[in-house]
Design a protein around this motif. Structure first.
Motif, PDB file in Angstrom:
ATOM      1  N   LYS A  87      -3.734  -8.298 -30.314  1.00  0.00           N
ATOM      2  CA  LYS A  87      -3.486  -9.435 -29.432  1.00  0.00           C
ATOM      3  C   LYS A  87      -2.583  -9.019 -28.269  1.00  0.00           C
ATOM      4  CE  LYS A  87      -1.553 -14.159 -29.918  1.00  0.00           C
ATOM      5  NZ  LYS A  87      -1.460 -14.337 -28.519  1.00  0.00           N
ATOM      6  N   LEU A  88      -2.955  -9.435 -27.048  1.00  0.00           N
ATOM      7  CA  LEU A  88      -2.120  -9.188 -25.870  1.00  0.00           C
ATOM      8  C   LEU A  88      -0.916 -10.127 -25.931  1.00  0.00           C
ATOM      9  CD1 LEU A  88      -1.805  -7.766 -23.069  1.00  0.00           C
ATOM     10  CD2 LEU A  88      -2.974  -9.753 -22.102  1.00  0.00           C
ATOM     11  N   VAL A  89       0.299  -9.564 -25.859  1.00  0.00           N
ATOM     12  CA  VAL A  89       1.496 -10.403 -25.931  1.00  0.00           C
ATOM     13  C   VAL A  89       2.245 -10.498 -24.601  1.00  0.00           C
ATOM     14  CG1 VAL A  89       1.873 -10.323 -28.427  1.00  0.00           C
ATOM     15  CG2 VAL A  89       2.782  -8.498 -27.014  1.00  0.00           C
ATOM     16  N   HIS A  90       2.191  -9.456 -23.773  1.00  0.00           N
ATOM     17  CA  HIS A  90       2.882  -9.489 -22.479  1.00  0.00           C
ATOM     18  C   HIS A  90       2.085  -8.713 -21.429  1.00  0.00           C
ATOM     19  CE1 HIS A  90       6.481 -11.105 -24.318  1.00  0.00           C
ATOM     20  NE2 HIS A  90       6.535 -10.094 -25.145  1.00  0.00           N
ATOM     21  N   LEU A  91       2.228  -9.146 -20.191  1.00  0.00           N
ATOM     22  CA  LEU A  91       1.681  -8.405 -19.055  1.00  0.00           C
ATOM     23  C   LEU A  91       2.773  -8.290 -17.998  1.00  0.00           C
ATOM     24  CD1 LEU A  91      -0.494  -7.127 -17.249  1.00  0.00           C
ATOM     25  CD2 LEU A  91      -1.109  -9.441 -16.518  1.00  0.00           C
ATOM     26  N   PHE A  92       3.070  -7.069 -17.623  1.00  0.00           N
ATOM     27  CA  PHE A  92       4.007  -6.797 -16.533  1.00  0.00           C
ATOM     28  C   PHE A  92       3.178  -6.196 -15.409  1.00  0.00           C
ATOM     29  CE2 PHE A  92       6.125  -6.329 -20.576  1.00  0.00           C
ATOM     30  CZ  PHE A  92       7.268  -7.090 -20.430  1.00  0.00           C
ATOM     31  N   THR A  93       3.322  -6.716 -14.198  1.00  0.00           N
ATOM     32  CA  THR A  93       2.501  -6.199 -13.109  1.00  0.00           C
ATOM     33  C   THR A  93       3.265  -6.242 -11.782  1.00  0.00           C
ATOM     34  OG1 THR A  93       0.312  -6.306 -12.079  1.00  0.00           O
ATOM     35  CG2 THR A  93       1.356  -8.414 -12.580  1.00  0.00           C
ATOM     36  N   ASP A  94       2.997  -5.265 -10.939  1.00  0.00           N
ATOM     37  CA  ASP A  94       3.599  -5.224  -9.611  1.00  0.00           C
ATOM     38  C   ASP A  94       2.651  -4.484  -8.677  1.00  0.00           C
ATOM     39  OD1 ASP A  94       5.422  -5.738  -7.615  1.00  0.00           O
ATOM     40  OD2 ASP A  94       6.946  -4.349  -8.338  1.00  0.00           O
TER      41      ASP A  94
END
Length: 113
Positions: A87-94
């Motif tokens: 399961k995807l729990v976090h997404l960090f993006t820049d």
């Protein structure tokens, strides 16, 4: 098909469907429970035009980062969790507007195998 290639295909499709253009180059590396994705050549001609001013750069950066975060928060792309077996729990993006390079770190519940 390698897992990275399948992962890249999902990410490219999401960005193409959302912004009208997917990255020209995309590279994903899996490390433990994370997928680290680097994307190059992300912007549409309109975004490039808007980003010619300081205020425009802020608008493009904000739109690109916030829209993606909201998109994944609302609904994980089809096949992503199945592909990674977790399961995807976090997404960090820049995204760096001047260089047209983006990075996303997808954090899953369990290690990706």
């Amino acid at each position: 098909m390698k897992k990275e290639v399948a992962f890249n295909d999902i990410i490219r499709k999401v960005r193409k469907d959302t912004f009208g253009k997917g990255p020209e180059r995309i590279h994903t590396t899996f490390v433990e429970n994370m997928a680290i994705t680097r994307m190059y050549g992300n912007f549409t001609p309109t975004e490039k035009f808007i980003a010619q001013t300081a205020e425009g750069k802020k608008m493009v950066h904000s739109a690109r980062t916030h829209m993606i975060k909201e998109l994944y928060k609302d609904q994980v792309p089809e096949g992503l969790e199945e592909l990674c077996g977790s399961k995807l729990v976090h997404l960090f993006t820049d995204i760096k507007v001047d260089e047209d390079v983006a990075i996303s770190v997808f954090m899953f519940e369990k290690n990706i195998v």
